[in-house]
Design a protein around this motif. Structure first.
Motif, PDB file in Angstrom:
ATOM      1  N   UNK A 282      -1.275  26.944  10.730  1.00 38.83           N
ATOM      2  CA  UNK A 282      -1.613  25.865  11.664  1.00 38.83           C
ATOM      3  C   UNK A 282      -1.215  24.535  11.051  1.00 38.83           C
ATOM      4  N   UNK A 283      -0.774  23.564  11.880  1.00 41.16           N
ATOM      5  CA  UNK A 283      -0.358  22.255  11.347  1.00 41.16           C
ATOM      6  C   UNK A 283      -1.550  21.466  10.825  1.00 41.16           C
TER       7      UNK A 283
ATOM      8  N   UNK B 157       2.826  17.693  11.272  1.00 38.51           N
ATOM      9  CA  UNK B 157       2.927  17.645   9.799  1.00 38.51           C
ATOM     10  C   UNK B 157       2.356  18.954   9.249  1.00 38.51           C
ATOM     11  N   UNK B 158       3.004  19.434   8.188  1.00 35.15           N
ATOM     12  CA  UNK B 158       2.542  20.710   7.614  1.00 35.15           C
ATOM     13  C   UNK B 158       2.995  20.805   6.158  1.00 35.15           C
ATOM     14  N   UNK B 159       2.127  21.430   5.336  1.00 31.61           N
ATOM     15  CA  UNK B 159       2.482  21.684   3.930  1.00 31.61           C
ATOM     16  C   UNK B 159       1.853  22.995   3.480  1.00 31.61           C
ATOM     17  N   UNK B 160       2.584  23.719   2.646  1.00 30.32           N
ATOM     18  CA  UNK B 160       2.045  24.955   2.062  1.00 30.32           C
ATOM     19  C   UNK B 160       1.096  24.633   0.909  1.00 30.32           C
ATOM     20  N   UNK B 161       1.400  23.565   0.179  1.00 30.98           N
ATOM     21  CA  UNK B 161       0.555  23.102  -0.914  1.00 30.98           C
ATOM     22  C   UNK B 161       0.138  21.676  -0.625  1.00 30.98           C
ATOM     23  N   UNK B 162      -1.096  21.372  -0.965  1.00 29.55           N
ATOM     24  CA  UNK B 162      -1.613  20.028  -0.710  1.00 29.55           C
ATOM     25  C   UNK B 162      -0.737  18.976  -1.387  1.00 29.55           C
ATOM     26  N   UNK B 163      -0.404  17.954  -0.620  1.00 25.10           N
ATOM     27  CA  UNK B 163       0.381  16.852  -1.170  1.00 25.10           C
ATOM     28  C   UNK B 163       1.872  17.096  -1.205  1.00 25.10           C
ATOM     29  N   UNK B 164       2.329  18.265  -0.697  1.00 25.91           N
ATOM     30  CA  UNK B 164       3.765  18.562  -0.696  1.00 25.91           C
ATOM     31  C   UNK B 164       4.189  18.961   0.715  1.00 25.91           C
TER      32      UNK B 164
END
Length: 694
Positions: free
Chosen positions: A502-503, A457-464
């Motif tokens: 990093x994931x 799992x990975x996101x550039x912005x928290x919650x997205x």
């Protein structure tokens, strides 16, 4: 300039404002201590220069009191004719302080100055005070007492005979004065040279540290901060810090040493006079504190705005083609003018502050001190009142007083540079303090190329989240293709594989080893990447392929260029692989740049090769050449390919179809076509066999 970038820069400067100046000063001192030998030598030379310079008024004081004003000391008749004896009207006279012990003294006489004339009195005087002369009758008044004496005005020749014994002493002191001036000049040059040399070394070390920190920072940091603002930290801000060491440190150190030496000299001359000027020290301290608090706000806005201007300029240069194509020159100029006007108005506010607290205020304080000094002591000295200072002391004191305020002016004039440098230092240290990762020199044996993603799992912005539970396996030597619509997460997978990020959850392993357990540089040692928009550095084709790695020979460079089918490129260039390449390779075609980028990746013989839409920006002919070359270079390495043109990945061993961060289909080309799902729909759409839904 985006609102996000402006907000980020504001947040950074707000964080800087919450820090303490003390911490910044300590870190600046830490850098200076690294070159303490030169700095100590500079300070020692400065002390000698100040000491020899401040000796001048003391010599002048001795000339005045001993050799000029000394003519008014008592004179006595003498029978000994020597260099100190003066002939006047058939008699020999010698000044009181030139008699040797036990030498006989005759009648006492005096030589007094009244206005601009000198008079000979053939008798001692009872007291000294206010002098007046009428028809060669000299009246001396002190308070209520008054005495009259018969005097004779001396002509020029007679007066010179009384000064003649002092000429040798005056000439000797003048030579001393010139010698001390020469020594002061030599040591002043030395201290400035060593101080500036030290400053250059300090800034060189600081810039090296800052640039090294840029290499330690994660890619995420550069996603949020424009390149122009980063450049401003490395260049403009460090240059302001250099001014701190060269100008501010020099003037502050010189000023304080001068002031210390002057105060010592003042107390040696006269304690009462020195006490008058003690108010200057607390006044200067209060001045520095008040100015610092007022100017810091303006300087912080100025440095932030300068960074913003650099960001606009950098962005405009990078996007000049788009700006001109869409006729947005006026809009860009308006944006620049808005920020430029902001800088102009803040600089004017700081200029107004500097004008109020600059040289003029120092001049007022100096003139008030001089008037008070002359009014209190000057009249008494000229009238010969009891307890008054001598003219030599008064002259030396006025000279020292002027010298006292000159370093004060220099210190005050450097306050803007001081505050600007401290704000710049805060910004530089904020960059240095960003969490980064040391560049590792650790070596790793070549991978087999077994890559596994497990519930990543990975996101550039928290919650997205942009990747949601990605799981797949790439075996050694396989070619894995990632396909999907824009924003489906294809590039994010490769960014994680290359550890640009990093994931947040899950694991990524290479040959069974967790990537987060290896240093980034070590992990990337056997990986190569070719991007959609290749970047070339200034240099030559050879240096762009080898990146100046000495282990990559010219024969190796020729081979990889041949392997990717770049023979035609080399044939067109007069100097072959030594053909110059300017910034970003703007003189080369997109296909030529991409061929060089492919050769660069292969020159390092990677075990894992990543192609991020590497053939999307090149013509069909060049793509055919590269596709043929890839069939060769893929042998023995695991290859990941992102491609929008599905015809280029038909031969991939594994095709992963992504949609909104999830793998919705997987398999080879035939299996996915038989599945009849999203992959087949995209393939047929590109082949013109399927009409897109309206």
């Amino acid at each position: 300039m985006s609102d996000a970038n402006e907000t980020l820069d504001y947040d950074i400067d707000r964080e800087l404002g919450s820090g303490t100046k003390t911490k910044t000063v300590k870190r600046l001192i830490h850098y200076a201590v690294q070159f303490k030998l030169q700095l100590v030598l500079a300070l020692l030379m400065l002390s000698v220069a100040v000491g020899t310079d401040l000796a001048g008024p003391l010599i002048a004081k001795r000339i005045i009191d001993l050799h000029i004003s000394g003519i008014e000391k008592p004179w006595f008749e003498t029978q000994n004719k020597n260099d100190y004896a003066v002939s006047f009207e058939g008699k020999q006279y010698k000044r009181d302080d030139h008699f040797e012990q036990g030498e006989t003294r005759g009648n006492e006489v005096r030589v007094l100055q009244i206005d601009r004339e000198y008079y000979f009195i053939a008798e001692p005087i009872a007291f000294d005070g206010e002098r007046k002369v009428t028809d060669n009758t000299i009246q001396i008044t002190k308070g209520s007492e008054s005495k009259s004496y018969s005097g004779e005005q001396l002509d020029r020749q007679q007066l010179y005979s009384f000064f003649r014994p002092e000429m040798a002493g005056m000439l000797k002191l003048c030579w001393y004065y010139m010698g001390l001036t020469l020594i002061s000049a030599i040591f002043t040059y030395g201290q400035r040279y060593f101080l500036q040399s030290s400053a250059n070394r300090i800034i060189r070390r600081m810039r090296t540290d800052v640039f090294a920190q840029l290499n330690r920072l994660p890619i995420r940091y550069f996603d949020n901060l424009p390149a122009g603002k980063v450049v401003s930290r490395v260049t403009n801000d460090t240059e302001s810090i250099r001014d701190l060491y060269v100008n501010v440190l020099a003037n502050f150190t010189t000023g304080f040493i001068h002031m210390l030496g002057i105060y010592i000299a003042l107390f040696i001359l006269d304690v009462r006079l020195a006490a008058i000027c003690l108010f200057v020290v607390p006044a200067l301290i209060v001045w520095i504190i008040v100015y610092g608090r007022m100017a810091k706000k303006f300087n912080r806005i100025i440095r932030s705005t300068v960074s913003e201007i650099n960001g606009i300029i950098n962005e405009s240069i990078q996007g000049m083609t788009i700006i001109k194509a869409f006729r947005k020159e006026k809009r860009v100029e308006a944006n620049f003018e808005e920020v430029n006007n902001k800088l102009f108005h803040v600089q004017n506010k700081l200029l107004s502050l500097n004008s109020w607290t600059g040289y003029n205020l120092v001049a007022v304080i100096r003139n008030v001190a001089l008037v008070a000094l002359i009014w209190y002591f000057g009249g008494a000295s000229l009238n010969g009142a009891s307890g008054a200072v001598t003219l030599g002391v008064l002259y030396a004191f006025v000279d020292y007083l002027n010298r006292l305020f000159q370093p004060m002016v220099n210190i005050v004039n450097q306050l803007p540079n001081l505050e600007r440098a401290l704000v710049s230092a805060e910004r530089v240290f904020a960059l240095v303090d960003e969490e980064g990762e040391d560049v590792s020199e650790q070596k790793e044996k070549r991978y087999q190329g077994h890559v596994r993603f497990d519930q990543v799992w990975f996101s550039y912005k928290n919650g997205e989240p942009v990747l949601k539970g990605i799981t797949f396996e790439a075996k050694p030597g396989q070619t894995v293709a990632l396909v999907g619509h824009t924003g489906s997460g294809k590039s994010s997978i490769l960014n994680l594989l290359f550890r640009f990020y990093d994931p947040e959850a899950g694991s990524i392993t290479i040959d069974g080893k967790e990537t987060r357990q290896m240093p980034r540089q070590t992990m990337r040692q056997h990986m190569g990447i070719v991007l959609q928009d290749p970047f070339l550095f200034s240099g030559t084709i050879a240096t762009n392929v080898s990146l100046n790695d000495p282990s990559i020979t010219r024969e190796r460079i020729h081979k990889v260029l041949t392997d990717v089918g770049a023979e035609s490129l080399l044939e067109q260039l007069p100097q072959g692989i030594d053909e110059p390449v300017i910034e970003k390779g703007s003189t080369l075609s997109a296909g030529q740049r991409q061929l060089i980028s492919f050769a660069r990746a292969l020159a390092f013989d990677p075990a894992i090769l990543i192609l991020d839409e590497a053939t999307s920006n090149i013509d069909t002919e060049t793509e055919t050449v590269i596709q043929q070359a890839l069939d060769v270079v893929k042998q023995g390495r695991t290859t990941f390919v992102i491609a929008h043109r599905l015809s280029t990945v038909k031969n991939a061993d594994l095709i992963l179809v992504l949609d909104r961060g999830e793998i919705v289909e997987r398999g080879d080309h035939h299996a996915l076509m038989n599945l009849g799902g999203k992959y087949r729909q995209m393939y047929e759409l590109q082949q013109g066999k399927l009409v897109p839904s309206q």
